[in-house]
Enzyme design. Structure first.
Site, PDB file in Angstrom:
ATOM      1  N   CYS A  44      28.294-134.148-112.999  1.00  0.00           N
ATOM      2  CA  CYS A  44      28.573-135.268-112.088  1.00  0.00           C
ATOM      3  C   CYS A  44      29.781-136.055-112.602  1.00  0.00           C
ATOM      4  O   CYS A  44      29.947-136.261-113.809  1.00  0.00           O
ATOM      5  CB  CYS A  44      27.353-136.176-111.980  1.00  0.00           C
ATOM      6  SG  CYS A  44      27.619-137.648-110.975  1.00  0.00           S
ATOM      7  N   CYS A  89      30.539-139.234-111.683  1.00  0.00           N
ATOM      8  CA  CYS A  89      30.383-140.683-111.503  1.00  0.00           C
ATOM      9  C   CYS A  89      30.717-141.425-112.798  1.00  0.00           C
ATOM     10  O   CYS A  89      30.890-140.818-113.858  1.00  0.00           O
ATOM     11  CB  CYS A  89      28.961-141.009-111.059  1.00  0.00           C
ATOM     12  SG  CYS A  89      27.728-140.911-112.394  1.00  0.00           S
ATOM     13  N   ASP A 111      26.522-152.043 -87.388  1.00  0.00           N
ATOM     14  CA  ASP A 111      25.316-151.985 -86.584  1.00  0.00           C
ATOM     15  C   ASP A 111      25.317-153.197 -85.653  1.00  0.00           C
ATOM     16  O   ASP A 111      25.966-154.211 -85.931  1.00  0.00           O
ATOM     17  CB  ASP A 111      24.093-152.000 -87.503  1.00  0.00           C
ATOM     18  CG  ASP A 111      22.801-151.766 -86.746  1.00  0.00           C
ATOM     19  OD1 ASP A 111      22.862-151.408 -85.557  1.00  0.00           O
ATOM     20  OD2 ASP A 111      21.730-151.928 -87.353  1.00  0.00           O
ATOM     21  N   CYS A 155      27.932-140.727-115.603  1.00  0.00           N
ATOM     22  CA  CYS A 155      27.926-139.389-116.226  1.00  0.00           C
ATOM     23  C   CYS A 155      29.263-139.081-116.889  1.00  0.00           C
ATOM     24  O   CYS A 155      29.308-138.574-118.018  1.00  0.00           O
ATOM     25  CB  CYS A 155      27.587-138.342-115.178  1.00  0.00           C
ATOM     26  SG  CYS A 155      25.916-138.518-114.481  1.00  0.00           S
ATOM     27  N   ASP A 198      23.751-142.951 -92.193  1.00  0.00           N
ATOM     28  CA  ASP A 198      23.815-144.144 -93.050  1.00  0.00           C
ATOM     29  C   ASP A 198      22.408-144.478 -93.501  1.00  0.00           C
ATOM     30  O   ASP A 198      21.425-144.144 -92.828  1.00  0.00           O
ATOM     31  CB  ASP A 198      24.400-145.343 -92.297  1.00  0.00           C
ATOM     32  CG  ASP A 198      23.332-146.064 -91.473  1.00  0.00           C
ATOM     33  OD1 ASP A 198      22.790-147.077 -91.944  1.00  0.00           O
ATOM     34  OD2 ASP A 198      23.003-145.584 -90.355  1.00  0.00           O
ATOM     35  N   HIS A 247      26.483-143.618-109.425  1.00  0.00           N
ATOM     36  CA  HIS A 247      26.003-142.241-109.534  1.00  0.00           C
ATOM     37  C   HIS A 247      25.362-141.775-108.224  1.00  0.00           C
ATOM     38  O   HIS A 247      25.653-140.664-107.738  1.00  0.00           O
ATOM     39  CB  HIS A 247      24.979-142.103-110.660  1.00  0.00           C
ATOM     40  CG  HIS A 247      24.246-140.792-110.604  1.00  0.00           C
ATOM     41  ND1 HIS A 247      24.762-139.628-111.119  1.00  0.00           N
ATOM     42  CD2 HIS A 247      23.048-140.467-110.023  1.00  0.00           C
ATOM     43  CE1 HIS A 247      23.923-138.638-110.865  1.00  0.00           C
ATOM     44  NE2 HIS A 247      22.879-139.110-110.208  1.00  0.00           N
TER      45      HIS A 247
END
Length: 525
Positions: free
Chosen positions: A432, A434, A187, A437, A391, A464
């Site tokens: 999931c 991740c 940015d 999980c 974003d 996650h």
């Protein structure tokens, strides 16, 4: 190409006099504002009126004949490129090549080829403000099939303050500094004009921020070592005030070495009630873009995106159109575009209408990036309108409060610190992949860890939430590839809004209206 040693000086030709701040830029004096501002359009993305204004030179044509002819032209089909096609990286944009692979309505599946590899879109870019995703290492991201992000975002303003972009430059750029071999977008620092408005002073030259990390005695107006009041110049030279001109923003981003850099724009809060301030900011954004182009020293390996401003004014010939018309004239220099000035508290009805307006105007052969947007529902709706990149700090920031993103009823979150999770032995979300999980961390265990401020719990929930966002992106891409985005969007919205008759919530009107604009009906066959 190496980064510049010092920022470039401001060219006085780009500085407007105060009496000219609210005057329409001279290069736009011949634009026919009764016609839609749109260029580079292809089916299925014609502008809202059904008319098509393509030639980039039309805005500068004095007699208007060229613009009138373009407005009645028929948009050609959007050229599609097979998946896996290698980029050629040829001028005028040697560091970006954009391939559209498939469309479904206005949603599109694309690849943005950048110096550090390809990025498939729709894509959500996690925010690593100071070059770090809080709670995760680069290896946590690259070595995880659940994440495997191809691009992240960093912030120029914060990196310029700490540790300083000269240090980053001398380390070989931010990629080397943070040990990240994939793409980075930075940015420009413009958003801090809103988020840090109390610390900022905005002028034609640039924006001056007070350094929030220094003591009060170092600031302007405070007593210095000679027992006299510090002047603004002394405060700036001491580092207690930071001047960020367009030239400085580009200098810092050249030092950082990010793959996509943003032009410094004059940003006004979307909920401000000051028409004159919005007008000044819109015209100034065009002048500052010219200064950014003049200061850019690494066009061969860094892509400079302009940011569409103009508040919430999407009227024909309004401020968004003025900004878009200015960009149309400068289109050859832009490898892609960003839509800015949103996600600041405006109504959702205003929000989607600005996104829709900009997507209908911007060229279809370049990527479109919606800044600061990260709620899952917003991504589903805006992808339907034609956005490619997003974003937001939302997934990672909300994780630090113990809130996990999940499928199901709106708002699609699970508060792991709540008592309801204390004896819930299920994982956050079944299926999931991740770390939380897949590692069989139950909601109950995460609840206890979060209550005890265990930093591992924050890392697990962060992982996650980002995995959830990456899975959502993949689902959107797969739906577009199968020309079934409408079905996907309907299913997603129905999961979140079951209707009051089913014990849930009704679909918000703004969602219905936005999806209708995207030609997606929520009607159940």
């Amino acid at each position: 190409m190496s980064a510049p040693v010092e920022p470039t000086e401001t060219n006085p030709a780009f500085i407007a006099k105060e009496e000219d701040f609210t005057k329409l830029p001279s290069e736009l004096s011949h634009v026919d504002w009764t016609k839609p501002i749109a260029w580079g359009k292809h089916e299925p993305y014609p502008p809202s009126s059904g008319n098509y204004a393509d030639p980039i030179n039309t805005a500068t044509d004095a007699d208007g004949d060229k613009q009138a002819a373009a407005a009645t032209a028929v948009a050609p089909p959007l050229p599609l490129t097979p998946e896996g096609t290698a980029p050629s990286f040829k001028p005028p944009h040697q560091a970006l090549e954009f391939h559209v692979h498939a469309t479904s309505g206005r949603a599109r599946y694309t690849t943005v080829h950048l110096p550090h590899g390809p990025v498939a879109t729709p894509v959500f870019m996690p925010v690593g403000t100071k070059g770090t995703l809080k709670g995760l290492s680069p290896m946590d991201i690259t070595n995880s099939d659940a994440l495997n992000n191809q691009i992240i975002l960093a912030n120029t303003y914060h990196l310029a303050l700490q540790p300083g972009t000269e240090l980053i430059r001398d380390a070989g750029g931010l990629h080397n500094f943070m040990n990240w071999d994939r793409n980075i977008l930075t940015d420009s620092g413009g958003f801090q004009m809103v988020s840090l408005l109390k610390l900022a002073e905005i002028t034609e030259e640039g924006v001056t921020f007070e350094n929030p990390f220094l003591s009060a005695n170092d600031k302007e107006g405070e007593t210095n070592t000679s027992n006299t009041k510090r002047t603004r110049q002394e405060a700036t030279e001491s580092g207690s005030r930071m001047l960020l001109r367009p030239e400085d923003s580009i200098y810092h981003q050249n030092n950082i070495g990010s793959d996509i850099i943003m032009a410094l724009d004059d940003v006004v809060s979307s909920v401000a009630d000051d028409k004159t301030r919005f007008e000044i900011a819109t015209y100034r954004t065009l002048r500052w873009l010219d200064r950014c182009h003049a200061a850019h020293r690494r066009p061969q390996d860094q892509n400079l995106f302009p940011i569409v401003q103009g508040g919430l004014d999407v009227s024909r010939g309004g401020l968004r159109d003025v900004c878009l018309a200015g960009f149309r004239i400068r289109d050859e220099k832009a490898p892609g575009y960003a839509i800015g000035g949103l996600a600041g508290g405006e109504s959702k009805d205003d929000f989607w209408r600005v996104v829709d307006h900009c997507c209908r105007a911007l060229p279809d052969t370049k990527p479109r990036y919606l800044m600061g947007v990260g709620y899952p529902l917003d991504l589903v709706v805006c992808t339907g309108l034609g956005v490619d990149m997003y974003d937001c700090v939302y997934p990672t920031r909300t994780a630090r409060f113990g809130v996990a993103l999940i499928d199901g009823e709106a708002p699609g979150t699970l508060r792991l610190k709540s008592h309801a999770c204390s004896e819930d032995y299920r994982v956050i979300m079944h299926g999931c992949k991740c770390m939380a999980c897949a590692g069989a961390y139950s909601r109950s265990r995460l609840h206890a860890m979060l209550k005890n401020d265990n930093p591992l719990a924050v890392s697990l929930v962060t992982h996650h939430n980002l995995a959830y966002m990456m899975a959502l992106n993949k689902k959107m891409r797969d739906a577009i590839k199968n020309n079934a985005y409408g079905d996907f969007a309907r299913s997603f919205v129905r999961d979140q809004y079951r209707g009051k008759e089913n014990g849930g919530q009704d679909v918000p009107k703004w969602v219905k209206d936005a999806l209708t604009a995207a030609e997606i009906s929520l009607h159940i066959p």
